[in-house]
Design a protein around this motif. Structure first.
Motif, PDB file in Angstrom:
ATOM      1  N   LYS A 162       0.866  -1.172   0.000  1.00 24.07           N
ATOM      2  CA  LYS A 162       0.000   0.000   0.000  1.00 24.07           C
ATOM      3  C   LYS A 162       0.907   1.228   0.000  1.00 24.07           C
ATOM      4  CE  LYS A 162      -4.071   1.198  -0.095  1.00 24.07           C
ATOM      5  NZ  LYS A 162      -4.783   0.843  -1.277  1.00 24.07           N
ATOM      6  N   GLU A 163       0.735   2.066  -1.004  1.00 27.12           N
ATOM      7  CA  GLU A 163       1.504   3.313  -1.079  1.00 27.12           C
ATOM      8  C   GLU A 163       0.686   4.407  -0.394  1.00 27.12           C
ATOM      9  OE1 GLU A 163       4.653   3.358  -2.513  1.00 27.12           O
ATOM     10  OE2 GLU A 163       4.195   1.221  -2.497  1.00 27.12           O
ATOM     11  N   ILE A 164       1.187   4.940   0.699  1.00 28.68           N
ATOM     12  CA  ILE A 164       0.441   5.952   1.448  1.00 28.68           C
ATOM     13  C   ILE A 164       1.207   7.265   1.322  1.00 28.68           C
ATOM     14  CG2 ILE A 164      -0.622   6.520   3.671  1.00 28.68           C
ATOM     15  CD1 ILE A 164      -0.719   3.543   4.265  1.00 28.68           C
ATOM     16  N   GLN A 165       0.890   7.983   0.263  1.00 26.73           N
ATOM     17  CA  GLN A 165       1.675   9.192  -0.037  1.00 26.73           C
ATOM     18  C   GLN A 165       1.536  10.258   1.030  1.00 26.73           C
ATOM     19  OE1 GLN A 165       1.659  10.714  -4.075  1.00 26.73           O
ATOM     20  NE2 GLN A 165       0.814   8.776  -4.790  1.00 26.73           N
ATOM     21  N   THR A 177       1.533  10.091   4.128  1.00 34.08           N
ATOM     22  CA  THR A 177       2.500   9.955   5.221  1.00 34.08           C
ATOM     23  C   THR A 177       3.883   9.585   4.695  1.00 34.08           C
ATOM     24  OG1 THR A 177       2.014   7.610   5.531  1.00 34.08           O
ATOM     25  CG2 THR A 177       0.716   9.156   6.839  1.00 34.08           C
ATOM     26  N   ASN A 178       4.007   9.518   3.365  1.00 36.37           N
ATOM     27  CA  ASN A 178       5.303   9.169   2.764  1.00 36.37           C
ATOM     28  C   ASN A 178       5.723   7.735   3.047  1.00 36.37           C
ATOM     29  OD1 ASN A 178       6.591  10.964   1.171  1.00 36.37           O
ATOM     30  ND2 ASN A 178       7.219  12.262   2.904  1.00 36.37           N
ATOM     31  N   ASN A 179       4.771   6.828   3.109  1.00 39.00           N
ATOM     32  CA  ASN A 179       5.112   5.448   3.456  1.00 39.00           C
ATOM     33  C   ASN A 179       4.671   4.465   2.384  1.00 39.00           C
ATOM     34  OD1 ASN A 179       4.285   6.512   6.636  1.00 39.00           O
ATOM     35  ND2 ASN A 179       6.251   5.547   6.225  1.00 39.00           N
ATOM     36  N   SER A 180       5.444   3.385   2.295  1.00 38.61           N
ATOM     37  CA  SER A 180       4.988   2.214   1.561  1.00 38.61           C
ATOM     38  C   SER A 180       4.942   1.093   2.587  1.00 38.61           C
ATOM     39  CB  SER A 180       5.982   1.877   0.452  1.00 38.61           C
ATOM     40  OG  SER A 180       5.623   0.638  -0.138  1.00 38.61           O
ATOM     41  N   ILE A 181       3.847   0.340   2.599  1.00 36.73           N
ATOM     42  CA  ILE A 181       3.635  -0.675   3.635  1.00 36.73           C
ATOM     43  C   ILE A 181       3.408  -2.032   2.967  1.00 36.73           C
ATOM     44  CG2 ILE A 181       2.216  -1.300   5.651  1.00 36.73           C
ATOM     45  CD1 ILE A 181       3.532   1.434   5.971  1.00 36.73           C
ATOM     46  N   ILE A 182       4.003  -3.067   3.562  1.00 32.91           N
ATOM     47  CA  ILE A 182       3.713  -4.447   3.132  1.00 32.91           C
ATOM     48  C   ILE A 182       2.708  -5.015   4.126  1.00 32.91           C
ATOM     49  CG2 ILE A 182       4.644  -6.750   2.695  1.00 32.91           C
ATOM     50  CD1 ILE A 182       7.462  -5.464   2.689  1.00 32.91           C
ATOM     51  N   ILE A 183       1.623  -5.566   3.615  1.00 31.71           N
ATOM     52  CA  ILE A 183       0.666  -6.272   4.483  1.00 31.71           C
ATOM     53  C   ILE A 183       0.727  -7.735   4.059  1.00 31.71           C
ATOM     54  CG2 ILE A 183      -1.749  -6.490   5.219  1.00 31.71           C
ATOM     55  CD1 ILE A 183      -0.717  -3.224   3.820  1.00 31.71           C
ATOM     56  N   ASP A 225       7.279  -4.270  -8.240  1.00 34.11           N
ATOM     57  CA  ASP A 225       7.471  -4.990  -9.502  1.00 34.11           C
ATOM     58  C   ASP A 225       8.184  -4.101 -10.502  1.00 34.11           C
ATOM     59  OD1 ASP A 225       6.393  -7.286  -8.490  1.00 34.11           O
ATOM     60  OD2 ASP A 225       4.355  -6.772  -9.079  1.00 34.11           O
ATOM     61  N   ASP A 226       7.447  -3.598 -11.496  1.00 28.43           N
ATOM     62  CA  ASP A 226       8.117  -2.859 -12.564  1.00 28.43           C
ATOM     63  C   ASP A 226       8.398  -1.413 -12.197  1.00 28.43           C
ATOM     64  OD1 ASP A 226       7.966  -5.132 -14.021  1.00 28.43           O
ATOM     65  OD2 ASP A 226       6.040  -4.607 -14.929  1.00 28.43           O
ATOM     66  N   ASN A 227       7.420  -0.803 -11.518  1.00 33.67           N
ATOM     67  CA  ASN A 227       7.558   0.609 -11.182  1.00 33.67           C
ATOM     68  C   ASN A 227       7.531   0.732  -9.668  1.00 33.67           C
ATOM     69  OD1 ASN A 227       7.136   3.289 -10.560  1.00 33.67           O
ATOM     70  ND2 ASN A 227       5.675   3.645 -12.224  1.00 33.67           N
ATOM     71  N   PRO A 228       8.596   1.273  -9.061  1.00 34.82           N
ATOM     72  CA  PRO A 228       8.636   1.300  -7.594  1.00 34.82           C
ATOM     73  C   PRO A 228       7.505   2.089  -6.950  1.00 34.82           C
ATOM     74  CG  PRO A 228      10.463   2.557  -8.538  1.00 34.82           C
ATOM     75  CD  PRO A 228       9.790   1.844  -9.673  1.00 34.82           C
ATOM     76  N   ARG A 229       6.813   2.937  -7.715  1.00 34.36           N
ATOM     77  CA  ARG A 229       5.712   3.703  -7.119  1.00 34.36           C
ATOM     78  C   ARG A 229       4.368   2.970  -7.184  1.00 34.36           C
ATOM     79  NH1 ARG A 229       7.592   8.120  -5.166  1.00 34.36           N
ATOM     80  NH2 ARG A 229       9.295   9.206  -6.198  1.00 34.36           N
ATOM     81  N   ASP A 230       4.322   1.858  -7.909  1.00 38.52           N
ATOM     82  CA  ASP A 230       3.049   1.137  -8.052  1.00 38.52           C
ATOM     83  C   ASP A 230       2.863   0.131  -6.929  1.00 38.52           C
ATOM     84  OD1 ASP A 230       2.556   2.506 -10.326  1.00 38.52           O
ATOM     85  OD2 ASP A 230       3.003   0.855 -11.705  1.00 38.52           O
ATOM     86  N   GLU A 231       1.594  -0.053  -6.543  1.00 39.89           N
ATOM     87  CA  GLU A 231       1.289  -1.092  -5.563  1.00 39.89           C
ATOM     88  C   GLU A 231       1.339  -2.454  -6.246  1.00 39.89           C
ATOM     89  OE1 GLU A 231      -2.493   0.238  -4.020  1.00 39.89           O
ATOM     90  OE2 GLU A 231      -1.510   1.750  -2.775  1.00 39.89           O
ATOM     91  N   THR A 232       1.576  -3.486  -5.449  1.00 35.19           N
ATOM     92  CA  THR A 232       1.621  -4.828  -6.021  1.00 35.19           C
ATOM     93  C   THR A 232       1.037  -5.813  -5.018  1.00 35.19           C
ATOM     94  OG1 THR A 232       3.084  -6.492  -7.001  1.00 35.19           O
ATOM     95  CG2 THR A 232       4.007  -5.193  -5.221  1.00 35.19           C
ATOM     96  N   ALA A 233       0.833  -7.039  -5.476  1.00 34.24           N
ATOM     97  CA  ALA A 233       0.283  -8.083  -4.612  1.00 34.24           C
ATOM     98  C   ALA A 233       0.770  -9.422  -5.127  1.00 34.24           C
ATOM     99  CB  ALA A 233      -1.246  -8.039  -4.638  1.00 34.24           C
ATOM    100  N   ALA A 286      -1.998  15.339  -2.252  1.00 37.34           N
ATOM    101  CA  ALA A 286      -1.605  16.754  -2.180  1.00 37.34           C
ATOM    102  C   ALA A 286      -2.824  17.503  -1.622  1.00 37.34           C
ATOM    103  CB  ALA A 286      -1.244  17.306  -3.560  1.00 37.34           C
ATOM    104  N   HIS A 287      -2.669  18.800  -1.396  1.00 38.04           N
ATOM    105  CA  HIS A 287      -3.823  19.530  -0.840  1.00 38.04           C
ATOM    106  C   HIS A 287      -4.988  19.557  -1.829  1.00 38.04           C
ATOM    107  CE1 HIS A 287      -2.014  22.683  -3.301  1.00 38.04           C
ATOM    108  NE2 HIS A 287      -3.168  23.290  -3.251  1.00 38.04           N
ATOM    109  N   ASN A 288      -4.692  19.376  -3.114  1.00 37.84           N
ATOM    110  CA  ASN A 288      -5.770  19.467  -4.112  1.00 37.84           C
ATOM    111  C   ASN A 288      -5.867  18.213  -4.995  1.00 37.84           C
ATOM    112  OD1 ASN A 288      -3.446  19.811  -5.495  1.00 37.84           O
ATOM    113  ND2 ASN A 288      -3.918  21.859  -6.292  1.00 37.84           N
ATOM    114  N   LYS A 289      -5.420  17.085  -4.458  1.00 38.01           N
ATOM    115  CA  LYS A 289      -5.477  15.830  -5.228  1.00 38.01           C
ATOM    116  C   LYS A 289      -5.630  14.652  -4.271  1.00 38.01           C
ATOM    117  CE  LYS A 289      -1.503  15.625  -7.340  1.00 38.01           C
ATOM    118  NZ  LYS A 289      -0.366  15.388  -8.221  1.00 38.01           N
ATOM    119  N   HIS A 290      -6.271  13.614  -4.735  1.00 35.59           N
ATOM    120  CA  HIS A 290      -6.254  12.373  -3.958  1.00 35.59           C
ATOM    121  C   HIS A 290      -6.545  11.197  -4.881  1.00 35.59           C
ATOM    122  CE1 HIS A 290     -10.640  13.170  -3.876  1.00 35.59           C
ATOM    123  NE2 HIS A 290     -10.770  11.865  -3.758  1.00 35.59           N
ATOM    124  N   ILE A 291      -6.272  10.009  -4.348  1.00 39.22           N
ATOM    125  CA  ILE A 291      -6.625   8.797  -5.085  1.00 39.22           C
ATOM    126  C   ILE A 291      -7.903   8.243  -4.475  1.00 39.22           C
ATOM    127  CG2 ILE A 291      -5.956   6.395  -5.521  1.00 39.22           C
ATOM    128  CD1 ILE A 291      -3.022   7.575  -5.676  1.00 39.22           C
TER     129      ILE A 291
END
Ligand code: FES
Ligand SMILES: [Fe+2]
Length: 427
Positions: free
Chosen positions: A64-67, A69-75, A102-110, A336-341
């Motif tokens: 899970k990429e949690i932008q 808080t600047n974290n990437s978490i493995i569950i 996997d291919d892109n370090p910013r993408d989530e994977t499973a 960001a203050h004006n963006k979210h996923i």
């Protein structure tokens, strides 16, 4: 005369002791305020990251990429049972490479694995986070592998929902954080509704503006008019929207709505596609044939007719349970203050035949369309709020939960600022 009675105070807003004055949305346009929300809210609250069905067996994992808080978490699941669902920072203890991607370090994977191996120098970690292999271990200086396990993240499971907490020490257990309004849903057969449809979108609006769009249905007959027949849209717009019940519990909120029996509506109110699929605007028309146990937290005011309960779990999750026997979740992950996923998951009891499957697909695409209509409008709202041309905005009594969210956020940020000030001032 109102169709549903208001509380004794005359309005829901007064009932919850909220102000009735116009509000400012500076909390949704200010980059500085967003910076405070990161620490005051997202690094302190329990955050739902998924469900246990996403980890079907030992070794199943997702990231899970949690932008915010600047974290990437493995569950990861390290064994049977909820206590074996674990979370770790996705950071190799050798030189800090991202461990799982996997291919892109910013993408989530499973996926599924027996251990995690770093792509950089091949340090390996067990599913419980312990370090089990260091390449050329003899070259290191007094390295004790026991001291170099993955950094754990607090992780708890409630009713199959996996939550993490990024605080060093959470202020409350997950169950205490959720409080009785939410935990009284325990017993709902979430574990049987395992057919999942998922979509995500990047939305150019502050995360709270999208929470607001699901905190009120005042907009529904207007904004979503194009999704129904003309007869339905004009009847809905004329009737307006009134919720039979609102509730707040700590930072969380609930709105219940009245039910509509789609199959019982006059034919001109329904679209041919809805008749063909027996599904649409309110989900599949036929309730799945499983044993239903309605927990006390569902439809707590016992509204009749009852349609749905929309639980808004602070800070950024909506859990919406439909009377028709299905549910969905929405998550708003700030970037960001004006963006979210925006992430949407729609859950059904797995279909027994093609007809049921089509009814589920119809409901899922209908909700995707709703979501896109909301998201598109919110980008327009963000742009216009950022102009700063108008400073305050009116809210009506059906928008009481909008007011509550912005107040809770303001209070949390204020409390955090006060605490930081005390720390700075302390000798
Ligand atoms: S950074 Fe992971 S093994 Fe070196
Ligand atoms: Fe909407």
């Amino acid at each position: 005369m109102a169709r549903w009675p208001k509380p004794a105070e005359g309005s829901w807003t007064k009932h919850f002791d909220l102000d009735t004055a116009p509000i400012s949305y500076e909390d949704s346009t200010s980059p500085e305020f967003y910076e405070l929300e990161r620490d005051a809210i997202f690094k302190k609250a329990w955050l739902n990251v998924g469900r246990v069905e996403q980890l079907p067996r030992k070794g199943s994992y997702f990231t899970k990429e949690i932008q915010v808080t600047n974290n990437s978490i493995i569950i990861v699941r390290s064994g049977e049972g909820d206590s074996e669902v674990r979370a770790f920072h996705n950071v190799c203890r050798h030189r800090g490479n991202k461990l799982v991607w996997d291919d892109n370090p910013r993408d989530e994977t499973a996926g599924n694995c027996r251990q995690f191996t770093c792509k950089y120098h091949a340090w390996r970690y067990n599913l419980d986070g312990s370090l089990n292999y260091v390449q050329q271990e003899g070259e290191f200086f007094d390295l004790d592998k026991k001291d170099f396990g993955l950094a754990p993240v607090h992780c708890e499971v409630w009713a199959g929902f996996i939550f993490i907490n990024l605080a060093e020490e959470p202020e409350q257990s997950l169950v205490d954080f959720l409080g009785p309004m939410v935990t009284n849903l325990e017993g709902y057969p979430f574990d049987k509704l395992t057919e999942r449809y998922y979509y995500r979108a990047e939305v150019g609006a502050n995360w709270k503006l999208y929470m607001d769009a699901f905190a009120e249905f005042y907009h529904a007959p207007i904004l979503h008019a194009g999704q129904t027949t003309k007869a339905f849209a004009s009847a809905a717009a004329e009737a307006g929207f009134e919720a039979p019940h609102y509730q707040v519990d700590g930072p969380h909120r609930l709105v219940s709505t009245a039910g509509v029996v789609a199959s019982g509506m006059p034919p001109e109110m329904r679209r041919p596609m809805e008749d063909a699929t027996r599904s649409g605007l309110f989900g599949p028309w036929d309730k799945p044939e499983i044993e239903w146990v309605d927990p006390p937290g569902l439809n707590p005011a016992k509204c009749d007719p009852w349609g749905l309960d929309s639980f808004q779990i602070f800070p950024h999750m909506v859990l919406l349970v439909w009377g028709g026997g299905w549910y969905l979740t929405y998550h708003y992950w700030p970037t960001a203050h004006n963006k979210h996923i925006f992430e949407a998951n729609v859950y059904f009891v797995p279909p027994k035949n093609a007809r049921e499957r089509i009814a589920h697909e119809m409901a899922a695409v209908t909700f995707k369309e709703y979501g896109l209509q909301d998201a598109n409008t919110l980008e327009a709202t963000q742009i216009s709020l950022e102009s700063q041309a108008v400073k305050t905005f009116a809210l009506n009594d059906q928008e009481v939960l909008v007011r509550h969210l912005h107040k809770v956020v303001a209070d949390k940020v204020e409390e955090y600022v006060q605490q930081s000030r005390v720390k700075v001032d302390a000798p």
